[in-house]
Design an enzyme around this catalytic site. Structure first.
Site, PDB file in Angstrom:
ATOM      1  N   HIS A 148      -3.684  -4.973   0.305  1.00 50.46           N
ATOM      2  CA  HIS A 148      -3.118  -5.546   1.531  1.00 50.46           C
ATOM      3  C   HIS A 148      -3.211  -7.073   1.511  1.00 50.46           C
ATOM      4  O   HIS A 148      -4.176  -7.638   2.030  1.00 50.46           O
ATOM      5  CB  HIS A 148      -3.888  -5.045   2.753  1.00 50.46           C
ATOM      6  CG  HIS A 148      -3.680  -3.599   3.045  1.00 50.46           C
ATOM      7  ND1 HIS A 148      -2.746  -3.150   3.952  1.00 50.46           N
ATOM      8  CD2 HIS A 148      -4.259  -2.497   2.527  1.00 50.46           C
ATOM      9  CE1 HIS A 148      -2.772  -1.826   3.993  1.00 50.46           C
ATOM     10  NE2 HIS A 148      -3.685  -1.406   3.144  1.00 50.46           N
TER      11      HIS A 148
ATOM     12  N   GLU B 222      -1.711  -9.139   3.285  1.00 50.59           N
ATOM     13  CA  GLU B 222      -1.583  -9.720   4.629  1.00 50.59           C
ATOM     14  C   GLU B 222      -2.927 -10.096   5.237  1.00 50.59           C
ATOM     15  O   GLU B 222      -3.017 -11.016   6.041  1.00 50.59           O
ATOM     16  CB  GLU B 222      -0.823  -8.767   5.566  1.00 50.59           C
ATOM     17  CG  GLU B 222      -1.527  -7.475   5.980  1.00 50.59           C
ATOM     18  CD  GLU B 222      -1.378  -6.322   4.993  1.00 50.59           C
ATOM     19  OE1 GLU B 222      -1.100  -6.582   3.804  1.00 50.59           O
ATOM     20  OE2 GLU B 222      -1.561  -5.160   5.401  1.00 50.59           O
TER      21      GLU B 222
ATOM     22  N   CYS C 243       0.832  -1.200   0.000  1.00 50.97           N
ATOM     23  CA  CYS C 243       0.000   0.000   0.000  1.00 50.97           C
ATOM     24  C   CYS C 243       0.875   1.263   0.000  1.00 50.97           C
ATOM     25  O   CYS C 243       1.460   1.581  -1.022  1.00 50.97           O
ATOM     26  CB  CYS C 243      -0.995  -0.045   1.156  1.00 50.97           C
ATOM     27  SG  CYS C 243      -2.464   0.924   0.765  1.00 50.97           S
TER      28      CYS C 243
HETATM   29  N1  GLN Z   1      -1.964   6.679   2.863  1.00 52.04           N
HETATM   30  C1  GLN Z   1      -2.056   5.955   1.638  1.00 52.04           C
HETATM   31  C2  GLN Z   1      -3.405   6.137   0.980  1.00 52.04           C
HETATM   32  O1  GLN Z   1      -4.363   6.514   1.604  1.00 52.04           O
HETATM   33  C3  GLN Z   1      -1.764   4.472   1.846  1.00 52.04           C
HETATM   34  C4  GLN Z   1      -2.717   3.795   2.779  1.00 52.04           C
HETATM   35  C5  GLN Z   1      -2.224   2.478   3.287  1.00 52.04           C
HETATM   36  O2  GLN Z   1      -1.017   2.190   3.309  1.00 52.04           O
HETATM   37  N2  GLN Z   1      -3.130   1.636   3.755  1.00 52.04           N
HETATM   38  O3  GLN Z   1      -3.530   5.899  -0.194  1.00 52.04           O
END
Ligand code: GLN
Length: 538
Positions: free
Chosen positions: A510, A512, A384
Site C-alpha cells: 500500500h 498510499e 493490493c
Molecule cells: N484481500 C486481499 C488479501 O487479503 C487483498 C487485501 C488488500 O487489498 N489490502 O490478500
C-alpha cells in the site's frame, strides 16, 4: 528540554469536527517552530484495533511501519508531520482492557479488586506517557476520540484530569474543540452548545485551556469575548476554525489565529522561531494553481464512503500538486460494472486505479476494469487487491486460464494464481494476523518500477493475506506480465508490470500510506504524470 509537555485534545457538541486535523495542524506548527512533536490517538471503542472493522464503520484502516492497524487519523499525522507513527500512537479501549485483563490473569494486581479507577485509568495514563518517556519528543499531543459526555469516553476524560494534575502546572493542557452553529433563520452564530460542552467537561473536573471553535462564519470580537467569559478561558484562547477549502489550509489558519502561540504560552515554552512553512506553502501554491487537469477512476466497492480510501485520495492530492495537476478522482462502484458497461463507464478516464479490498463482492467488475485499461492503453495502477486482480485478468484473458482466481474468492479454482501463504493457512484469528507493516522489496533494474523509484531497494507497508502464487510466475512472465519487485527474503512477488503499455503497474503493498506533503509517493506522482501524458497525447 527535559520535561515532555502534553497537550490533550477533546471534542464536544458533535463528532466529525476534525479533531485529527486540528491536532495535526498544531503539531505541524510546533514542529515548524523547532519542537519535536508527535500525536497519538485514544479511541473509546472496544475493538482491540480497527483492523477487524469494516471500512464503512470508521473509514480506512491505516497501517504503520511496525504493522499496527490503526485509526485513519494517524494517516493525517504522518501526512502533515512527515514522521512515521507506530503501534504506540493508537490505543483503543479494547487494547487497554485486554492488557489489564491479561495482567489480572498473571496475578499482577496481587489479589486486589480490578476496577475502572484506578486500574483502567492507570493503564491509560501509562500509555499516554509512553511516547513522551522515550525522550524523542518535546511535546506529545493526545487526541481523545469520541465526544465529551459519551459513556465510553469517561475513563479517558478521568485519565486526562488525573494526568494534568500529576504533571503539574504548565506541563499538561487541554484544548477543547466544539461547534459554533449558524442558524440561518436567525442569521446568528450560537454559543450555547459550546457553553454546555465546556460545562460537561468541567463536571468531569477538567477546565479547558483553549477553545477551538468550528464555524462556517467568522467569529466576531464580541462573540469571542462572550465565549471567553462563559467558558472560562482567556479571549486569546478562543480560536476560530473556519471551514477551509482543503485540510492543508488549516495549519496556516491556526497560525493566523495564534493557536500555537497560546499553546506554548500555556505550556510555558518559548515561541522560538516563526514557523518555517515554506515547503508547505509551496505545495499549497501548486495545489491551488494547477496547470493541467485529469480524471482518474477509483474502482472499488466501498466508494459510498470517501473515508474508506482516505490515504489514496490524499496521495492523489500530493501527487497532483507535484505535477501541478488537478486530479479529479471519479469513484466507480466495482459491483455495478461488468463487461457490457465497462466501456461506457470507463471511457472518459485518463487513468484508472483499482483499489484494495477484501472478499468477493465486486471483484468481477475490478477484473473487467483491468482488462479495459490494459486493452485500451489507459494508465493503470493496482493496489493490493487491485494488483491481484491484474494477475487474475492476465491469467484469464491472455494465458487463457478461464477460471483463474484468488483462493480468497474461489478455493476450488484450477488456476489459483493468487493463493494463501503456507503460514497463513493455520491462522484462525482475524485480528492482527495478516502480512502487516513494512517489508523489503528488491526492484529489478530497467523496469518501470525502477524508473519510478530511482532505486532498487525499498520498504513498503503491507496489509493482506493472499499472495502472487510463484508457481505461475514463469508462465505470466513469458506472456508479458513481469514481476519487477520481489521480496529478497521470501521471494514473494511485490510488483507486477506490463511491457508494451504506457503505464501498467500493480503493487502488493500500500504505497498510499507513505505519501506525505513533504514526500509525495513516487508511484502516485508517476501515475498522475502518465495520466496527464495520456490525456495530452491520446
Ligand atoms: N484481500 C486481499 C488479501 O487479503 C487483498 C487485501 C488488500 O487489498 N489490502 O490478500
Amino acid at each position: 528540554m527535559n520535561q515532555t509537555k502534553y497537550i490533550f485534545v477533546t471534542g464536544g457538541v458533535t463528532s466529525s469536527l476534525g479533531k485529527g486535523i486540528i491536532a495535526a495542524s498544531l503539531a505541524k506548527l510546533l514542529q515548524a517552530r523547532g519542537y519535536r512533536t508527535t500525536i497519538q490517538k485514544f479511541d473509546p471503542y472496544i475493538n482491540v484495533d480497527p483492523g477487524t472493522l469494516n471500512p464503512y464503520e470508521h473509514g480506512e484502516c491505516y497501517v504503520t511501519d511496525d504493522g499496527a492497524e490503526t485509526d485513519l487519523d494517524l494517516g493525517h499525522y504522518e501526512r502533515f508531520l512527515n514522521v512515521p507513527t507506530s503501534q504506540a500512537n493508537n490505543v483503543t479501549t479494547g487494547r487497554v482492557y485486554l492488557s489489564v485483563i491479561e495482567k489480572e490473569r498473571r496475578g499482577e494486581f496481587l489479589g486486589k479488586t480490578v476496577q475502572v479507577v484506578p486500574h483502567i485509568t492507570n493503564e491509560i495514563k501509562e500509555r499516554m506517557q509512553l511516547l513522551g518517556r522515550s525522550g524523542d519528543y518535546d511535546i506529545v499531543i493526545t487526541e481523545i476520540g469520541g465526544t465529551v459526555g459519551d459513556i465510553e469516553s469517561l475513563p479517558y476524560i478521568e485519565s486526562v484530569r488525573q494526568l494534568v494534575w500529576e504533571l503539574g502546572e504548565h506541563n499538561g493542557i487541554v484544548i477543547h474543540l466544539t461547534l459554533v452553529p449558524y442558524l440561518a433563520a436567525a442569521g446568528e452564530l450560537k454559543t450555547k452548545p459550546t457553553q454546555h460542552s465546556v460545562k460537561t467537561l468541567m463536571e468531569s473536573g477538567i477546565k479547558a485551556d483553549i477553545l477551538v471553535c468550528r464555524t462556517e462564519h467568522e467569529l466576531s470580537q464580541d462573540l469571542r469575548q462572550k465565549l471567553a467569559l462563559f467558558c472560562n478561558v482567556k479571549k486569546e484562547a478562543v480560536i476560530q476554525s473556519i471551514d477551509a477549502s482543503t485540510i492543508y489550509d488549516v495549519p496556516n489558519l491556526m497560525l493566523e489565529e495564534g493557536l500555537d502561540k497560546v499553546a506554548l504560552k500555556k505550556l510555558d515554552l518559548p515561541e522560538k522561531n516563526t514557523p518555517d512553512l515554506s515547503q508547505w506553502n509551496e505545495f499549497l501554491h501548486k495545489l491551488k494553481n494547477p496547470k493541467h487537469e485529469v480524471n482518474i477512476g477509483l474502482v472499488g466497492k466501498y466508494v459510498e464512503l470517501q473515508d474508506s480510501y482516505k490515504s489514496i485520495l490524499e496521495a492523489f492530492i500530493h501527487a497532483g500538486a507535484a505535477n501541478e495537476t488537478k486530479v479529479n478522482v471519479i469513484s466507480i462502484h466495482s459491483e455495478y460494472l461488468d463487461a457490457k458497461t465497462a466501456d461506457e463507464q470507463l471511457k472518459d478516464l485518463d487513468g484508472i486505479l483499482v483499489a484494495p479490498g477484501f472478499g468477493g463482492r465486486g471483484i468481477e467488475g475490478k477484473i473487467e476494469t483491468v482488462r479495459y485499461a490494459r486493452e485500451n492503453n489507459i494508465p493503470f495502477f493496482g493496489i493490493c487487491l487491485g494488483m491481484q486482480m491484474a494477475v487474475i485478468e492476465y491469467s484469464r484473458n491472455v494465458l487463457g486460464y478461464a477460471d483463474a482466481n484468488s483462493t480468497e474468492m474461489n478455493e476450488g479454482t484450477t488456476h489459483p494464481v493468487i493463493s494463501i501463504m503456507e503460514e497463513q493457512k493455520t491462522i484462525t484469528d482475524k485480528g492482527g494476523t495478516m502480512r502487516l507493516g513494512a517489508w523489503k522489496c528488491h526492484i529489478k533494474e530497467n523496469s518501470l518500477a525502477h524508473r519510478i523509484y530511482g532505486k532498487t531497494d525499498i520498504l513498503e507497508r503491507h496489509r493482506h493475506r493472499y499472495e502472487f502464487n510463484g508457481d505461475y510466475l514463469e508462465a505470466l512472465e513469458n506472456a508479458g506480465l513481469k514481476a519487477s519487485g520481489i521480496n529478497p527474503d521470501t521471494g514473494l512477488v511485490e510488483i507486477v508490470e506490463l511491457e508494451n503499455h504506457p503505464f501498467f503497474i500493480g503493487v502488493q503493498y500500500h504505497p498510499e500510506y507513505k505519501s506525505t506533503v513533504a514526500n509525495p509517493h513516487p508511484l502516485f506522482v508517476s501515475f498522475v504524470a502518465a495520466a496527464v501524458k495520456n490525456k495530452v497525447c491520446c
